[in-house]
Design a protein around this motif. Structure first.
Motif, mmCIF file in Angstrom:
data_model
loop_
_atom_site.group_PDB
_atom_site.id
_atom_site.type_symbol
_atom_site.label_atom_id
_atom_site.label_comp_id
_atom_site.label_asym_id
_atom_site.label_seq_id
_atom_site.Cartn_x
_atom_site.Cartn_y
_atom_site.Cartn_z
ATOM 1 N N ILE A 73 37.635 39.364 43.173
ATOM 2 C CA ILE A 73 36.843 40.590 43.291
ATOM 3 C C ILE A 73 37.523 41.548 44.259
ATOM 4 C CG2 ILE A 73 34.639 41.525 44.139
ATOM 5 C CD1 ILE A 73 34.399 40.330 41.401
ATOM 6 N N LEU A 74 37.975 41.031 45.377
ATOM 7 C CA LEU A 74 38.634 41.871 46.371
ATOM 8 C C LEU A 74 39.946 42.435 45.841
ATOM 9 C CD1 LEU A 74 38.031 39.713 49.584
ATOM 10 C CD2 LEU A 74 36.738 41.712 48.810
ATOM 11 N N ALA A 75 40.511 41.699 44.882
ATOM 12 C CA ALA A 75 41.782 42.163 44.311
ATOM 13 C C ALA A 75 41.583 43.159 43.182
ATOM 14 C CB ALA A 75 42.594 40.978 43.818
ATOM 15 N N GLY A 76 40.302 43.440 42.809
ATOM 16 C CA GLY A 76 40.056 44.461 41.810
ATOM 17 C C GLY A 76 39.303 43.998 40.592
ATOM 18 N N ALA A 77 38.952 42.727 40.519
ATOM 19 C CA ALA A 77 38.167 42.263 39.377
ATOM 20 C C ALA A 77 36.788 42.893 39.420
ATOM 21 C CB ALA A 77 38.070 40.753 39.390
ATOM 22 N N GLU A 78 36.236 43.199 38.256
ATOM 23 C CA GLU A 78 34.950 43.913 38.234
ATOM 24 C C GLU A 78 33.762 42.965 38.110
ATOM 25 O OE1 GLU A 78 32.679 47.463 35.707
ATOM 26 O OE2 GLU A 78 34.712 46.845 35.181
ATOM 27 N N PHE A 79 33.877 41.932 37.274
ATOM 28 C CA PHE A 79 32.732 41.050 37.020
ATOM 29 C C PHE A 79 32.977 39.640 37.588
ATOM 30 C CE2 PHE A 79 32.576 44.240 33.640
ATOM 31 C CZ PHE A 79 31.294 44.741 33.842
#
Length: 648
Positions: A73-79
């Motif tokens: 998530i912190l790396a850019g994943a949305e879900f």
């Protein structure tokens, strides 16, 4: 959905909580439900927590995986959608499903991470049970979704029901193999919604070979809003059912046996109570008879002495004779009472039952009369019995008269006998040994249970007033018991009665001669004897002394054993001691033992209303039964003095 497998169930709407992670401020805000699931203080949760709190309760084995997912998530994943385990405050392992998504700024950098945490422990447990069932042999699985006409099934499910293997089968086809009414294999919607479990057992007829089998169904209901989904297993329980039926049959047999044993125990307890009651009645009857004997002794001896007075006129003598006859009847009555109490005086000898009954037949037939027929069924070769012949004849005659009275219009009376071996404990009222069963059988009106239970009680009778004393059967009962045998009555109303004497077989073939007056020595030369007379009853002592003095003897009276011993010490050359048996402080036999120590070889007469005496007493002294006449007393004196003279 799970990251490791495809779930057969959607996420169940269990306990759920929300989170909001401010990534820029590195603060985590959660609601009360999330805090409870994670065991976080609610005030701390409202104020905000460090992001490390998200991982606080996660199971150590799942924690690395969850850190990697959050890093995504912190790396850019949305879900975000992951399932993992947490350790509850009570150390229980719970399954959680976390679903969330990231919020980005204008530069596409994540600034917030929000989501929903749902407790899916029950669903995971159901899935695990289903996986175990699918991998186990002999267990078929099924899944049914509300509203569908088909169900997803395993190959094992189809094999158990004898259906052609297919992953999807119509519910109607599945349920068609069910035998009888009741729950279906795939439950109806209405049945399925009555609870959270769909456990059931039922019989089927396999579709392929028609064999009847027992099938068990186990499963659960997963509710999804207004609908539901059924997940379960089926397996064969025929062997268990057969064992259960066999066990049920065994239990039924055991219960039946227990009931029989309880009935036998109750019968034994009832027999014991009856025996104890009869024993108590016997003791009471024997005591009463003994006291009556003492009274009759005073009456008969007084009447006898009075009768010898020449000055009385004819009318007075006639009145005395009437009184004497009445007293004699009373004496006969007490003898019957003593017979019931097993305290009568028996003169036993070896007797052949067939010879006795055959020789007695003419008298029995005369007693019965023309309307009644006598039958004998007594085989030859029966062993001899040790019995008092006169008492046995009286008992038989009494039973025959009772049989005749039970058949007022006439009928058949049968006297039968056989040899019977009784094992230890086989019969409540009899010891182990060999017995001759001598029975009198009639076809009369019989007795009901209440009458039968009281038949041998003294003074109980079903005959009219003046037609019986009620002592006949009680006398027979006591007579048989005194011999070491028994007396039993079986009766069925309107069918008849069987009265049976159990007489012990004689142990030796040697014939014991019955005592008779022929063995009494000739009268001794008339001389005046010094006699010590002992009795605690003043009336009997006075009359005994009067009869002795009338015979010309010198009498010294004593009201107790101790006073008699004092007289024996003071009076030299006492010729005879006459003593009562039942006295307080010292019995007659105890007195006799002490008296012979003072005067060796002293002749002793023991006067008693009881038939049985202590062991050895009959050999050491002459027995004189109460009530006795002056002639009985005279004969006893001659026997005692004569025996003493022969022994010296």
């Amino acid at each position: 959905m799970s990251d490791s497998s495809i779930s057969l169930l959607p996420v169940a709407p269990g306990a759920s909580g929300t989170w909001d992670w401010d990534i820029a401020a590195d603060r985590l805000t959660v609601d009360a439900c999330f805090a409870e699931l994670y065991d976080i203080d609610s005030e701390e949760a409202a104020a905000g927590l460090p992001t490390g709190a998200f991982f606080k309760a996660i199971h150590p084995d799942d924690r690395p995986r969850m850190r990697i997912a959050v890093a995504g998530i912190l790396a850019g994943a949305e879900f975000f959608s992951k399932e993992f385990r947490v350790i509850a405050p009570d150390r229980a392992i719970l399954w959680m499903h976390a679903r969330g998504h990231a919020h980005f700024d204008e530069n596409d950098a994540p600034v917030r991470f929000t989501g929903l945490l749902v407790d899916v422990t029950e669903r995971k447990r159901t899935e695990e049970r289903l996986r175990v069932a699918q991998s186990a042999g002999g267990i078929g699985t099924f899944e049914y979704i509300d509203g569908f006409a088909t169900a997803a099934v395993s190959d094992e499910f189809c094999w158990l029901l004898g259906l052609h293997p297919a992953p999807i089968l119509p519910v109607q086809t599945i349920n068609s193999v069910r035998l009888g009414d009741g729950d279906r294999i795939i439950p109806d919607p209405g049945d399925a919604m009555t609870g959270d479990s769909i456990d059931a057992e039922f019989q089927i007829a396999r579709r392929d070979d028609g064999r009847h089998r027992w099938i068990a169904r186990r499963g659960e209901i997963a509710r999804e809003g207004t609908g539901y989904r059924l997940i379960g297993v089926i397996y064969d329980i025929t062997a268990a059912k057969e064992q259960e039926a066999a066990l049920r049959e065994l239990n039924d047999n055991l219960e039946s046996r227990v009931e029989q044993e309880v009935a036998i125990r109750r019968q034994a307890e009832e027999a014991l109570r009856q025996a104890q009651k009869m024993e108590a009645i016997g003791q009471l009857t024997g005591g009463i008879a003994h006291d009556f004997n003492n009274l009759l002794m005073a009456i008969t001896s007084s009447l006898e002495l009075l009768r010898k007075r020449a000055s009385l006129d004819e009318n007075a003598l006639r009145l005395i004779d009437n009184a004497k006859q009445g007293a004699d009847r009373g004496a006969a009555l007490t003898q019957r009472m003593l017979a019931f109490a097993r305290r009568q005086d028996l003169s036993t000898e070896h007797v052949d039952v067939q010879t006795l009954v055959t020789g007695f037949r003419e008298l029995i037939e005369r007693t019965l009369g023309p309307p009644w027929r006598l039958e004998l069924a007594i085989p030859a070769g029966l062993p001899q019995v040790l019995v008092d012949t006169n008492q046995l004849e009286m008992a038989l005659l009494n039973l025959v008269v009772n049989a005749r009275d039970a058949m007022p219009a006439g009928g058949s009376v049968c006297i039968e006998a056989c040899l019977k071996q009784v094992a230890h404990g086989e019969m409540t009222d009899l010891p182990a040994g060999s017995f001759v069963k001598l029975a009198v059988v009639d076809t009369g009106h019989g007795m009901d249970r209440e009458t039968l239970a009281r038949a041998t009680e003294p003074f109980f009778t079903t005959k009219g007033v003046g037609k019986g004393t009620g002592l006949g059967l009680s006398m027979i009962h006591g007579f048989a018991k005194q011999l070491g045998g028994g007396f039993m009555i079986e009766s069925i109303p309107q069918e008849g009665t069987t009265a049976t004497l159990w007489i012990p077989v004689a142990q030796s073939a040697a014939t014991a001669p019955a005592p008779s007056t022929a063995n009494i020595p000739a009268p001794i030369a008339e001389r005046k004897l010094k006699i010590v007379a002992v009795d605690d009853d003043g009336l009997i002592l006075m009359n005994t002394s009067a009869m002795l003095e009338d015979l010309g003897h010198q009498v010294f009276e004593a009201h107790s054993g101790q006073l008699a011993l004092d007289l024996l010490r003071k009076i030299p050359d006492v010729d005879l001691l006459i003593t009562d048996q039942a006295m307080p402080n010292m019995t007659g036999t105890q007195l006799a033992d002490l008296a012979t120590e003072l005067q060796s070889g002293l002749p002793i007469i023991l006067a008693s209303g009881y038939g049985e005496l202590p062991e050895g007493a009959q050999q050491r002294m002459v027995k004189l039964g109460k009530p006795f006449s002056q002639r009985d007393l005279e004969l006893a004196i001659e026997q005692a003095i004569g025996s003493s003279a022969r022994s010296s």
